[in-house]
Motif scaffolding. Structure first.
Motif, mmCIF file in Angstrom:
data_model
loop_
_atom_site.group_PDB
_atom_site.id
_atom_site.type_symbol
_atom_site.label_atom_id
_atom_site.label_comp_id
_atom_site.label_asym_id
_atom_site.label_seq_id
_atom_site.Cartn_x
_atom_site.Cartn_y
_atom_site.Cartn_z
ATOM 1 N N ALA A 72 0.830 -1.210 0.000
ATOM 2 C CA ALA A 72 0.000 0.000 0.000
ATOM 3 C C ALA A 72 0.860 1.255 0.000
ATOM 4 N N ALA A 73 1.954 1.231 0.767
ATOM 5 C CA ALA A 73 2.816 2.414 0.866
ATOM 6 C C ALA A 73 3.429 2.773 -0.480
ATOM 7 N N ASN A 130 13.214 -6.557 6.524
ATOM 8 C CA ASN A 130 14.360 -6.036 5.788
ATOM 9 C C ASN A 130 13.867 -4.962 4.816
ATOM 10 N N PRO A 131 14.349 -3.717 4.921
ATOM 11 C CA PRO A 131 13.855 -2.638 4.045
ATOM 12 C C PRO A 131 14.090 -2.893 2.563
ATOM 13 N N LEU A 132 14.999 -3.818 2.243
ATOM 14 C CA LEU A 132 15.257 -4.102 0.835
ATOM 15 C C LEU A 132 14.065 -4.711 0.131
ATOM 16 N N ILE A 133 13.075 -5.202 0.882
ATOM 17 C CA ILE A 133 11.886 -5.723 0.207
ATOM 18 C C ILE A 133 10.840 -4.629 -0.003
ATOM 19 N N GLY A 134 11.133 -3.398 0.477
ATOM 20 C CA GLY A 134 10.189 -2.300 0.290
ATOM 21 C C GLY A 134 9.985 -1.942 -1.164
ATOM 22 N N ASN A 135 11.034 -2.131 -1.986
ATOM 23 C CA ASN A 135 10.909 -1.825 -3.413
ATOM 24 C C ASN A 135 9.883 -2.702 -4.098
ATOM 25 N N ALA A 136 9.645 -3.906 -3.536
ATOM 26 C CA ALA A 136 8.749 -4.869 -4.169
ATOM 27 C C ALA A 136 7.286 -4.467 -4.068
ATOM 28 N N GLY A 137 7.004 -3.346 -3.362
ATOM 29 C CA GLY A 137 5.632 -2.880 -3.272
ATOM 30 C C GLY A 137 5.069 -2.416 -4.594
ATOM 31 N N VAL A 138 5.944 -2.049 -5.557
ATOM 32 C CA VAL A 138 5.445 -1.762 -6.894
ATOM 33 C C VAL A 138 5.078 -3.100 -7.539
ATOM 34 N N SER A 139 4.103 -3.074 -8.426
ATOM 35 C CA SER A 139 3.516 -4.348 -8.843
ATOM 36 C C SER A 139 4.136 -4.958 -10.090
ATOM 37 N N ALA A 140 5.415 -4.715 -10.301
ATOM 38 C CA ALA A 140 6.109 -5.381 -11.402
ATOM 39 C C ALA A 140 6.459 -6.801 -10.956
ATOM 40 N N VAL A 141 5.498 -7.708 -11.117
ATOM 41 C CA VAL A 141 5.650 -9.088 -10.623
ATOM 42 C C VAL A 141 6.312 -9.947 -11.693
#
Length: 386
Positions: A123-124, A328-339
């Motif tokens: 969501a963020a 781990n903050p490194l997974i914060g980038n995965a919030g964008v939906s480029a799956v």
């Protein structure tokens, strides 16, 4: 004999007016070079080849020059042409829901179900959408155009196409190409932002292994997810409904053939048609405008904000979590939906600092949450702008 030569000369002169050489402009050549560059990135660099090759080749098709007044009906914007008929899947907005059906049928939501707080990370990352929306308004785009442009920050091509087809059809080509371009450039754009915003100690955080998720939970998730999200945002129903339906086909265990069709032949076919027609829609006369340049700039801005928002949110969230539960903050980038590309980047960057710290499974949580989040954001924009 002289009359025959004159007749032949006139025919050849007429023929010349129909050729691409006679009708070529600098704009056509620019867009052909862009198409070739997309194909180069796909083949040589392996940047999203499933998307960039159809889009790049579509750019070549869409920028073959021809005499617009001849009534040949070969261009994508000429009503009744084959390309125009195929393009109606984009303009009418029925390609994107079919893509979401396939995404749902191939996506495992276990990481999100086992750790629901990762939904907040997804969501963020949607802040990029609304940041770009407000910036586009400030620049001078009208609210509907700004909403269509802002969705690029979700890094979700089908959602961008769906929303722009409703809000700003005249900008759809630039918005679609921008969204898919930044999806393909995830490995280039995101790592520097992730490194800039995290400390060495944060990058080394180890997360608890995700718990096992039962079959019942997996079956209930798409049903509950549909009801919660679509009661909240009914305008997102075409995307969210198909996403959760595809996931139910996968997780029910009794519709394997349907799930395989949705996640295989169907999504592959729609991806080909979507990529090719979106690429062809970049006809130079329609695409090379000042608005297109603004859209690409705003798309980059929204994508950067989305990535940074996800990482920063995790850092702030960690303040309130106990030591053993930190993210781990490194997974914060995965919030964008480029799956699943953004989740893979979390893994790649994490392994640079600790070769035994595998973040992929954790990153899939915010990644699939981002898919849901971008569709919800599109529904919100559609709801108050239409």
């Amino acid at each position: 004999m002289g009359e025959f030569i004159t007749f032949l000369g006139n025919n050849l002169a007429d023929f010349w007016t129909y050729t691409g050489f006679a009708n070529a402009t600098g704009g056509h050549l620019v867009m052909i070079l862009v198409g070739l560059f997309f194909i180069y990135l796909a083949v040589a660099k392996e940047f999203e080849p499933m998307l960039l090759i159809p889009i790049g080749f579509g750019m070549l098709i869409g920028n073959i020059p021809f005499n617009m007044e001849a009534g040949l009906k070969v261009g994508i914007y000429e009503e009744g042409s084959v390309l125009n008929i195929l393009y109606q899947g984009v303009t009418s907005g029925w390609y994107p829901p079919l893509i979401f059906l396939g995404i749902g049928a191939m996506t495992d939501f276990s990481a999100l179900i086992s750790n629901p707080k990762l939904m907040l990370v997804g969501a963020a990352a949607q802040f990029g959408i609304f940041g770009a929306y407000m910036t586009a308004l400030a620049i001078g785009f009208d609210p509907m155009q700004a909403g269509a442009i802002g969705i690029i920050g979700g890094a979700d091509g089908p959602t961008a196409i769906f929303l722009s087809s409703k809000l700003a059809p005249n900008l759809m080509g630039a918005i679609a190409v921008s969204a898919y371009s930044y999806m393909a450039l995830v490995p280039v754009i995101q790592p520097p932002i992730m490194r800039l915003l995290t400390s060495k100690n944060e990058r080394l955080i180890r997360m608890k292994p995700p718990r096992a998720v039962s079959h019942t939970e997996k079956v209930m998730f798409p049903i509950i997810g549909l009801l919660l999200t679509c009661f909240l945002v009914p305008s997102g129903l075409p995307l969210l409904g198909m996403l959760f339906f595809g996931n139910l086909l996968k997780e029910s265990g009794v519709t394997r053939r349907l799930a395989n069709t949705a996640s295989g032949p169907l999504i592959d076919t729609i991806t080909i048609l979507l990529g090719l027609t979106v690429g062809a829609s970049t006809q130079a006369s329609e695409f090379l405008t000042t608005d297109s340049l603004w859209i690409f700039g705003l798309g980059a801005f929204s994508f950067i904000i989305a990535t940074a928002s996800g990482v920063i949110f995790v850092k702030i969230f960690n303040i309130f979590l106990k030591k053993g539960n930190k993210i781990n903050p490194l997974i914060g980038n995965a919030g964008v939906s480029a799956v699943p590309d953004s989740a893979r980047i979390s893994q790649v960057v994490g392994l640079e600092y600790d070769p035994t710290n595998y973040l992929l499974m954790h990153a899939m949580g915010p990644n699939v949450a981002g898919v849901i989040g971008s569709a919800v954001a599109a529904g919100i924009l559609l709801g108050f702008l239409m």
